[in-house]
Write a protein that holds these residues in place. Structure first.
Motif, PDB file in Angstrom:
ATOM      1  N   GLU A  25      56.031 -89.216 -28.008  1.00 17.15           N
ATOM      2  CA  GLU A  25      55.717 -87.784 -28.035  1.00 17.15           C
ATOM      3  C   GLU A  25      56.723 -87.040 -28.911  1.00 17.15           C
ATOM      4  OE1 GLU A  25      53.183 -85.878 -26.570  1.00 17.15           O
ATOM      5  OE2 GLU A  25      52.254 -87.819 -26.233  1.00 17.15           O
ATOM      6  N   LYS A  26      57.994 -87.370 -28.778  1.00 19.86           N
ATOM      7  CA  LYS A  26      59.035 -86.717 -29.580  1.00 19.86           C
ATOM      8  C   LYS A  26      58.831 -87.022 -31.061  1.00 19.86           C
ATOM      9  CE  LYS A  26      64.027 -86.348 -29.991  1.00 19.86           C
ATOM     10  NZ  LYS A  26      65.322 -86.845 -29.527  1.00 19.86           N
ATOM     11  N   ALA A  27      58.480 -88.268 -31.373  1.00 23.96           N
ATOM     12  CA  ALA A  27      58.243 -88.650 -32.765  1.00 23.96           C
ATOM     13  C   ALA A  27      57.046 -87.908 -33.338  1.00 23.96           C
ATOM     14  CB  ALA A  27      58.038 -90.159 -32.868  1.00 23.96           C
ATOM     15  N   ILE A  28      56.007 -87.704 -32.531  1.00 18.65           N
ATOM     16  CA  ILE A  28      54.826 -86.984 -32.997  1.00 18.65           C
ATOM     17  C   ILE A  28      55.159 -85.527 -33.265  1.00 18.65           C
ATOM     18  CG2 ILE A  28      52.569 -86.109 -32.277  1.00 18.65           C
ATOM     19  CD1 ILE A  28      52.079 -88.832 -30.959  1.00 18.65           C
ATOM     20  N   VAL A  29      55.842 -84.893 -32.329  1.00 22.39           N
ATOM     21  CA  VAL A  29      56.168 -83.472 -32.459  1.00 22.39           C
ATOM     22  C   VAL A  29      57.081 -83.210 -33.651  1.00 22.39           C
ATOM     23  CG1 VAL A  29      57.373 -81.577 -31.318  1.00 22.39           C
ATOM     24  CG2 VAL A  29      55.748 -82.952 -30.041  1.00 22.39           C
ATOM     25  N   ASN A  30      58.001 -84.121 -33.936  1.00 19.68           N
ATOM     26  CA  ASN A  30      58.943 -83.941 -35.046  1.00 19.68           C
ATOM     27  C   ASN A  30      58.395 -84.438 -36.373  1.00 19.68           C
ATOM     28  OD1 ASN A  30      60.748 -82.903 -33.209  1.00 19.68           O
ATOM     29  ND2 ASN A  30      61.820 -84.833 -32.923  1.00 19.68           N
ATOM     30  N   ASN A  31      57.168 -84.900 -36.400  1.00 20.00           N
ATOM     31  CA  ASN A  31      56.548 -85.459 -37.588  1.00 20.00           C
ATOM     32  C   ASN A  31      56.072 -84.351 -38.526  1.00 20.00           C
ATOM     33  OD1 ASN A  31      54.349 -86.607 -39.276  1.00 20.00           O
ATOM     34  ND2 ASN A  31      54.766 -88.449 -38.089  1.00 20.00           N
ATOM     35  N   SER A  32      56.265 -84.550 -39.820  1.00 19.59           N
ATOM     36  CA  SER A  32      55.867 -83.552 -40.820  1.00 19.59           C
ATOM     37  C   SER A  32      54.354 -83.405 -40.946  1.00 19.59           C
ATOM     38  CB  SER A  32      56.458 -83.914 -42.183  1.00 19.59           C
ATOM     39  OG  SER A  32      57.866 -83.843 -42.125  1.00 19.59           O
ATOM     40  N   ARG A  33      53.585 -84.346 -40.400  1.00 18.34           N
ATOM     41  CA  ARG A  33      52.127 -84.287 -40.474  1.00 18.34           C
ATOM     42  C   ARG A  33      51.505 -83.751 -39.185  1.00 18.34           C
ATOM     43  NH1 ARG A  33      54.202 -88.331 -43.092  1.00 18.34           N
ATOM     44  NH2 ARG A  33      54.194 -89.783 -41.339  1.00 18.34           N
ATOM     45  N   THR A  34      52.337 -83.176 -38.305  1.00 18.47           N
ATOM     46  CA  THR A  34      51.878 -82.647 -37.021  1.00 18.47           C
ATOM     47  C   THR A  34      51.985 -81.130 -37.002  1.00 18.47           C
ATOM     48  OG1 THR A  34      52.632 -84.637 -35.872  1.00 18.47           O
ATOM     49  CG2 THR A  34      52.293 -82.688 -34.525  1.00 18.47           C
ATOM     50  N   VAL A  35      50.963 -80.486 -36.439  1.00 17.87           N
ATOM     51  CA  VAL A  35      50.979 -79.035 -36.235  1.00 17.87           C
ATOM     52  C   VAL A  35      50.831 -78.791 -34.734  1.00 17.87           C
ATOM     53  CG1 VAL A  35      49.828 -76.844 -36.721  1.00 17.87           C
ATOM     54  CG2 VAL A  35      49.962 -78.593 -38.493  1.00 17.87           C
ATOM     55  N   LEU A  36      51.747 -77.989 -34.180  1.00 17.10           N
ATOM     56  CA  LEU A  36      51.719 -77.641 -32.764  1.00 17.10           C
ATOM     57  C   LEU A  36      50.861 -76.409 -32.535  1.00 17.10           C
ATOM     58  CD1 LEU A  36      55.511 -78.001 -31.881  1.00 17.10           C
ATOM     59  CD2 LEU A  36      53.688 -79.652 -31.479  1.00 17.10           C
ATOM     60  N   PHE A  37      50.300 -76.304 -31.323  1.00 22.53           N
ATOM     61  CA  PHE A  37      49.487 -75.158 -30.936  1.00 22.53           C
ATOM     62  C   PHE A  37      49.840 -74.755 -29.508  1.00 22.53           C
ATOM     63  CE2 PHE A  37      47.125 -77.319 -34.213  1.00 22.53           C
ATOM     64  CZ  PHE A  37      46.681 -76.273 -35.021  1.00 22.53           C
ATOM     65  N   THR A  38      49.969 -73.449 -29.268  1.00 20.12           N
ATOM     66  CA  THR A  38      50.244 -72.931 -27.931  1.00 20.12           C
ATOM     67  C   THR A  38      48.926 -72.715 -27.197  1.00 20.12           C
ATOM     68  OG1 THR A  38      50.145 -70.632 -28.644  1.00 20.12           O
ATOM     69  CG2 THR A  38      52.312 -71.719 -28.763  1.00 20.12           C
ATOM     70  N   TRP A  39      49.022 -72.388 -25.923  1.00 25.07           N
ATOM     71  CA  TRP A  39      47.836 -72.111 -25.110  1.00 25.07           C
ATOM     72  C   TRP A  39      47.008 -70.991 -25.731  1.00 25.07           C
ATOM     73  CZ3 TRP A  39      44.548 -73.835 -21.731  1.00 25.07           C
ATOM     74  CH2 TRP A  39      43.773 -72.955 -20.980  1.00 25.07           C
ATOM     75  N   SER A  40      47.671 -69.950 -26.228  1.00 19.38           N
ATOM     76  CA  SER A  40      46.926 -68.824 -26.808  1.00 19.38           C
ATOM     77  C   SER A  40      46.283 -69.187 -28.150  1.00 19.38           C
ATOM     78  CB  SER A  40      47.833 -67.603 -26.969  1.00 19.38           C
ATOM     79  OG  SER A  40      48.877 -67.884 -27.869  1.00 19.38           O
TER      80      SER A  40
END
Length: 131
Positions: free
Chosen positions: A91-106
Motif C-alpha cells: 500500500e505504501k509503495a502504491i501511494v508513493n508511486n509516481s503513476r498513482t493518483v489519490l482521491f478523498t471521499w469528497s
C-alpha cells in the motif's frame, strides 16, 4: 476544420480529459496520461509523470471511503514486483508511486470517472486493464 464522418473515415481524436485528485491532477489523452503534482504531493517521493497507456499492464484501484483515501494506479512493468507483495508495504509503495493518483471521499465521483476513463483508454490501446 470539420471532421470527415463518412464511412471509412478515421474517428476524430478524443479530447483530453482532466481529473483533479488529492494533491495531483491527471490529464488523460488518447495514448497517454500526464500526472502533475502539487509541491506537497511530491514530498512522498512521487513525481510528475507521463505514462503511455500501451505500457500499462494493470489499473489498480481502491475506492475512497470516509476514513481512507482511495487511489488509481496505472501499473507498468516497473511495478510488477510490487504487485505480488500483499502487505502494508505494498500500500505504501502504491501511494508513493509516481503513476498513482489519490482521491478523498469528497472526490469519489471523480475517482469513478477517472477509473472508468483509464480502463477504457488502456483497453483502446490493446491492453487488459484488469490484469
Amino acid at each position: 476544420m470539420p471532421h470527415n464522418l463518412s464511412k471509412g473515415a478515421s474517428t476524430p481524436p478524443s479530447a483530453p480529459q482532466t481529473f483533479k485528485g488529492y494533491l495531483a491532477t491527471v490529464t488523460l489523452h488518447a495514448g497517454h496520461a500526464e500526472i502533475k503534482r502539487k509541491l506537497a504531493g511530491k514530498l512522498t517521493g512521487a513525481k510528475d509523470s507521463v505514462i503511455s497507456l500501451a505500457d500499462v499492464i494493470k489499473v489498480i484501484s481502491k475506492p475512497p471511503t470516509r476514513l481512507v483515501n482511495g487511489y488509481v494506479q496505472l501499473a507498468t512493468s516497473a511495478d510488477q514486483g510490487q504487485l505480488v507483495v500483499a502487505t502494508a508495504e505494498r500500500e505504501k509503495a502504491i501511494v508513493n508511486n509516481s503513476r498513482t493518483v489519490l482521491f478523498t471521499w469528497s472526490q469519489r465521483e471523480t475517482y469513478e470517472r477517472y477509473f472508468d476513463a483509464a480502463t477504457t483508454g488502456v483497453r483502446q490501446q490493446g491492453g487488459n486493464p484488469l490484469g
